[in-house]
Design a protein around this motif. Structure first.
Motif, PDB file in Angstrom:
ATOM      1  N   TYR A 152      -0.018  10.847   1.541  1.00  0.00           N
ATOM      2  CA  TYR A 152       1.313  11.304   1.618  1.00  0.00           C
ATOM      3  C   TYR A 152       2.473  10.477   1.270  1.00  0.00           C
ATOM      4  O   TYR A 152       2.763   9.258   1.774  1.00  0.00           O
ATOM      5  N   GLY A 153       3.537  11.066   0.551  1.00  0.00           N
ATOM      6  CA  GLY A 153       4.717  10.201   0.007  1.00  0.00           C
ATOM      7  C   GLY A 153       5.708  11.028   0.618  1.00  0.00           C
ATOM      8  O   GLY A 153       6.112  12.355  -0.219  1.00  0.00           O
ATOM      9  N   PHE A 154       6.336  10.710   1.503  1.00  0.00           N
ATOM     10  CA  PHE A 154       7.375  11.494   2.314  1.00  0.00           C
ATOM     11  C   PHE A 154       6.931  12.919   2.423  1.00  0.00           C
ATOM     12  O   PHE A 154       6.181  13.048   3.407  1.00  0.00           O
ATOM     13  N   PRO A 200      -1.533  14.706   8.126  1.00  0.00           N
ATOM     14  CA  PRO A 200      -0.451  13.837   8.174  1.00  0.00           C
ATOM     15  C   PRO A 200      -1.055  12.776   9.122  1.00  0.00           C
ATOM     16  O   PRO A 200      -1.750  12.595   9.892  1.00  0.00           O
ATOM     17  N   LYS A 201      -0.259  11.421   8.772  1.00  0.00           N
ATOM     18  CA  LYS A 201      -0.565  10.321   9.349  1.00  0.00           C
ATOM     19  C   LYS A 201      -2.235   9.966   9.316  1.00  0.00           C
ATOM     20  O   LYS A 201      -2.862   9.001  10.134  1.00  0.00           O
TER      21      LYS A 201
END
Length: 360
Positions: free
Chosen positions: A278-280, A246-247
């Motif tokens: 990442y999408g949501f 993530p990020k």
């Protein structure tokens, strides 16, 4: 008294002369009849000659009607076909072709590749939807406060089958296209080569032809990954490999810059980019920061100069390569390519004793 009666004037013939009132009345009736006749004539004339007058236009009084104009068709903007929309062929003497050569030559691992690769055709890719999403992804990262170096555009390369060109041009590069698991699960990201002359695990054979996709990429925030080749041997389905972080937008190998030769140990796997988005709470099927830019075809030629080894040690080791069996012959002993590349960084004496010990 006798009333004075109006006397009627008579002319010489004995007929009475009309008075002034009677003369005015007769003149008025004649004028009305003349006006009625003139108005009726004008109405009849206008009804019979209205159409020719309109057709004559500027030909005043000539009475010659021009030929009728054919009915005008409604103007319709021609629709472009999908091929014309996505692919734009460019000639080898154009400025765009020179720009592509600069990108390719500037992305070689070995300078000698300039004389080994000959690019035959080139096509630029125009897909407004994918380009818009690429720009939107860059704007999103900028609004998140990312550093300028994370927003810099660069290029990645992919050797593909010719039948995949139209699909990638129209839909972009989707996850699951690769079998590599070095940097992350192939079902959650896409793999691209960093170098334009290192396109597959095995060295290119002389006379090889192929099709290479050039992608514009934004690396974003990169996660450094350690070597995981032992676990990578377990499965090609991605078991035991890393999930996207993530990020982050990209995974690279921590010692990627240590690869300095096309014959280095696992040079292809160690110089890959792994992109994801990442999408949501889920992974998108197509990372927006990977956008098709161009597609070129190439021919790989024979190297006219003998290849120098990556290290001075290997230059003193007499060896030959058996292409049929994929083995090296050193000191009259056959060893696998993996063992040979592993011993490239060892001292010559150590290599000699190892071979003597294992193959005596």
């Amino acid at each position: 008294m006798e009333e004075d009666k109006p006397s009627t004037a008579r002319d010489d013939g004995g007929s009475p002369k009309p008075t002034n009132e009677e003369t005015k009345t007769q003149n008025g009736e004649q004028a009305e009849e003349a006006d009625a006749q003139r108005s009726g004539f004008r109405r009849r004339h206008s009804s019979t000659s209205s159409e020719p007058t309109k057709m004559e236009g500027s030909g005043e009084g000539k009475g010659v009607t021009p030929p009728e104009e054919p009915p005008r068709k409604r103007f319709q903007i021609p629709r472009k076909t999908r091929d014309k929309k996505a692919l734009q062929p460019i000639s080898s003497d154009s400025r765009e072709f020179e720009e592509l050569l600069k990108i390719l030559h500037g992305s070689y691992l070995e300078p000698n590749s300039k004389i080994l690769f000959t690019y035959n055709t080139a096509q630029l890719i125009h897909n407004e939807f994918l380009e818009k999403e690429f720009t939107e992804k860059r704007r999103q990262l900028k609004n998140e406060g990312r550093l300028d170096k994370e927003l810099t555009e660069s290029y990645g390369f992919l050797l593909i089958d010719k039948s995949q060109v139209h699909n990638i041009c129209e839909r972009g590069l989707h996850v699951g296209h690769s079998r590599l698991t070095t940097l992350g699960k192939p079902s959650m990201g896409v793999y691209l080569s960093r170098f334009a002359d290192l396109l597959q695990p095995n060295p290119l054979e002389p006379g090889t032809t192929g099709t290479v996709f050039i992608f514009k990429v934004i690396k974003g925030k990169m996660k450094l990954v350690y070597d995981n080749f032992k676990n990578n041997q377990e499965s090609h389905l991605g078991n035991g490999t890393l999930d996207p972080a993530p990020k982050h937008e990209c995974h690279i190998l921590k010692n990627m810059n240590a690869v300095n030769s096309l014959l280095s140990y696992r040079a292809f796997e160690r110089t890959q980019y792994y992109f994801y988005e990442y999408g949501f709470d889920e992974i998108l099927k197509r990372p927006r920061h990977v956008c098709p830019y161009a597609v070129v075809t190439f021919t790989y030629k024979t190297d006219p100069t003998p290849r120098q080894s990556a290290t001075p040690m290997s230059a003193s080791v007499p060896f030959t390569f058996d292409r049929q069996n994929g083995r090296y012959l050193i000191f009259n002993v056959y060893i696998s390519k993996e063992i040979y590349h592993f011993t490239q960084n060892l001292n010559f004496c150590v290599l000699k004793y190892l071979i003597a010990f294992f193959f005596r």
